[in-house]
Design a protein around this motif. Sequence first.
Motif, PDB file in Angstrom:
ATOM      1  N   ARG A  25       0.816  -1.225   0.000  1.00 39.12           N
ATOM      2  CA  ARG A  25       0.000   0.000   0.000  1.00 39.12           C
ATOM      3  C   ARG A  25       0.841   1.262   0.000  1.00 39.12           C
ATOM      4  O   ARG A  25       0.318   2.362  -0.173  1.00 39.12           O
ATOM      5  N   GLY A  26       2.131   1.104   0.243  1.00 40.44           N
ATOM      6  CA  GLY A  26       3.018   2.265   0.262  1.00 40.44           C
ATOM      7  C   GLY A  26       2.806   3.173   1.467  1.00 40.44           C
ATOM      8  O   GLY A  26       2.940   4.396   1.359  1.00 40.44           O
ATOM      9  N   ILE A  27       2.474   2.568   2.611  1.00 42.16           N
ATOM     10  CA  ILE A  27       2.299   3.374   3.818  1.00 42.16           C
ATOM     11  C   ILE A  27       3.378   3.033   4.840  1.00 42.16           C
ATOM     12  O   ILE A  27       3.907   1.926   4.860  1.00 42.16           O
ATOM     13  N   THR A  28       3.699   4.012   5.666  1.00 42.38           N
ATOM     14  CA  THR A  28       4.732   3.817   6.680  1.00 42.38           C
ATOM     15  C   THR A  28       4.144   3.179   7.931  1.00 42.38           C
ATOM     16  O   THR A  28       2.928   3.139   8.112  1.00 42.38           O
ATOM     17  N   GLN A  29       5.035   2.728   8.790  1.00 46.41           N
ATOM     18  CA  GLN A  29       4.590   2.193  10.075  1.00 46.41           C
ATOM     19  C   GLN A  29       3.842   3.272  10.850  1.00 46.41           C
ATOM     20  O   GLN A  29       2.830   2.990  11.482  1.00 46.41           O
ATOM     21  N   GLN A  30       4.327   4.492  10.796  1.00 41.13           N
ATOM     22  CA  GLN A  30       3.694   5.595  11.515  1.00 41.13           C
ATOM     23  C   GLN A  30       2.287   5.863  10.979  1.00 41.13           C
ATOM     24  O   GLN A  30       1.352   6.095  11.744  1.00 41.13           O
ATOM     25  N   GLN A  31       2.134   5.824   9.662  1.00 41.17           N
ATOM     26  CA  GLN A  31       0.815   6.060   9.066  1.00 41.17           C
ATOM     27  C   GLN A  31      -0.172   4.977   9.473  1.00 41.17           C
ATOM     28  O   GLN A  31      -1.330   5.268   9.800  1.00 41.17           O
ATOM     29  N   LEU A  32       0.262   3.727   9.460  1.00 46.06           N
ATOM     30  CA  LEU A  32      -0.613   2.632   9.874  1.00 46.06           C
ATOM     31  C   LEU A  32      -0.958   2.766  11.350  1.00 46.06           C
ATOM     32  O   LEU A  32      -2.115   2.606  11.740  1.00 46.06           O
ATOM     33  N   ALA A  33       0.041   3.080  12.160  1.00 44.74           N
ATOM     34  CA  ALA A  33      -0.188   3.249  13.598  1.00 44.74           C
ATOM     35  C   ALA A  33      -1.233   4.329  13.862  1.00 44.74           C
ATOM     36  O   ALA A  33      -2.164   4.124  14.645  1.00 44.74           O
ATOM     37  N   ALA A  34      -1.109   5.459  13.187  1.00 45.04           N
ATOM     38  CA  ALA A  34      -2.066   6.554  13.370  1.00 45.04           C
ATOM     39  C   ALA A  34      -3.468   6.139  12.921  1.00 45.04           C
ATOM     40  O   ALA A  34      -4.463   6.481  13.560  1.00 45.04           O
ATOM     41  N   ALA A  35      -3.539   5.383  11.850  1.00 48.41           N
ATOM     42  CA  ALA A  35      -4.839   4.974  11.305  1.00 48.41           C
ATOM     43  C   ALA A  35      -5.590   4.036  12.250  1.00 48.41           C
ATOM     44  O   ALA A  35      -6.820   4.037  12.272  1.00 48.41           O
ATOM     45  N   VAL A  36      -4.856   3.234  13.018  1.00 46.20           N
ATOM     46  CA  VAL A  36      -5.513   2.276  13.914  1.00 46.20           C
ATOM     47  C   VAL A  36      -5.409   2.675  15.388  1.00 46.20           C
ATOM     48  O   VAL A  36      -5.862   1.941  16.260  1.00 46.20           O
ATOM     49  N   GLY A  37      -4.811   3.823  15.666  1.00 43.15           N
ATOM     50  CA  GLY A  37      -4.790   4.350  17.023  1.00 43.15           C
ATOM     51  C   GLY A  37      -3.819   3.703  17.985  1.00 43.15           C
ATOM     52  O   GLY A  37      -4.110   3.568  19.172  1.00 43.15           O
ATOM     53  N   VAL A  38      -2.657   3.300  17.462  1.00 42.36           N
ATOM     54  CA  VAL A  38      -1.613   2.736  18.323  1.00 42.36           C
ATOM     55  C   VAL A  38      -0.296   3.452  18.038  1.00 42.36           C
ATOM     56  O   VAL A  38      -0.210   4.289  17.148  1.00 42.36           O
ATOM     57  N   SER A  39       0.735   3.106  18.773  1.00 44.77           N
ATOM     58  CA  SER A  39       2.048   3.714  18.549  1.00 44.77           C
ATOM     59  C   SER A  39       2.785   2.999  17.412  1.00 44.77           C
ATOM     60  O   SER A  39       2.461   1.859  17.065  1.00 44.77           O
ATOM     61  N   ARG A  40       3.770   3.682  16.864  1.00 40.94           N
ATOM     62  CA  ARG A  40       4.612   3.065  15.840  1.00 40.94           C
ATOM     63  C   ARG A  40       5.317   1.840  16.422  1.00 40.94           C
ATOM     64  O   ARG A  40       5.496   0.829  15.743  1.00 40.94           O
ATOM     65  N   GLN A  41       5.691   1.925  17.705  1.00 44.36           N
ATOM     66  CA  GLN A  41       6.358   0.799  18.357  1.00 44.36           C
ATOM     67  C   GLN A  41       5.465  -0.439  18.373  1.00 44.36           C
ATOM     68  O   GLN A  41       5.942  -1.562  18.223  1.00 44.36           O
ATOM     69  N   THR A  42       4.160  -0.252  18.520  1.00 41.77           N
ATOM     70  CA  THR A  42       3.233  -1.378  18.487  1.00 41.77           C
ATOM     71  C   THR A  42       3.257  -2.040  17.119  1.00 41.77           C
ATOM     72  O   THR A  42       3.286  -3.276  17.020  1.00 41.77           O
ATOM     73  N   ILE A  43       3.270  -1.242  16.062  1.00 44.34           N
ATOM     74  CA  ILE A  43       3.334  -1.792  14.697  1.00 44.34           C
ATOM     75  C   ILE A  43       4.643  -2.553  14.506  1.00 44.34           C
ATOM     76  O   ILE A  43       4.654  -3.655  13.947  1.00 44.34           O
ATOM     77  N   ILE A  44       5.728  -1.992  15.002  1.00 47.78           N
ATOM     78  CA  ILE A  44       7.032  -2.671  14.907  1.00 47.78           C
ATOM     79  C   ILE A  44       6.967  -4.024  15.619  1.00 47.78           C
ATOM     80  O   ILE A  44       7.412  -5.044  15.081  1.00 47.78           O
ATOM     81  N   SER A  45       6.397  -4.045  16.819  1.00 45.47           N
ATOM     82  CA  SER A  45       6.291  -5.288  17.589  1.00 45.47           C
ATOM     83  C   SER A  45       5.392  -6.307  16.893  1.00 45.47           C
ATOM     84  O   SER A  45       5.685  -7.508  16.896  1.00 45.47           O
TER      85      SER A  45
END
Length: 67
Positions: A12-32
């Motif tokens: 989709r060409g989205i960053t971890q930060q963008q996904l995190a913001a879209a689902v209401g969690v931190s970037r660290q959560t996406i990384i984990s």
Amino acid sequence: MKNLIEEKRKERGITQQQLAAAVGVSRQTIISLESGKYNPSILLAHDIAQQFDAAIEEIFIFEEEEK
């Protein structure tokens, strides 16, 4: 449990930060999540799957544990 979050996110060409913001969690959560160090709640799994227009089972691969 394995998941395809990183692959779907990159498609989709989205960053971890963008996904995190879209689902209401931190970037660290996406990384984990992407590294398999954290299993999401069913609500978070649902929100992530919705971001990719997919069913939960298309993003998260449940594996039976040996007993």
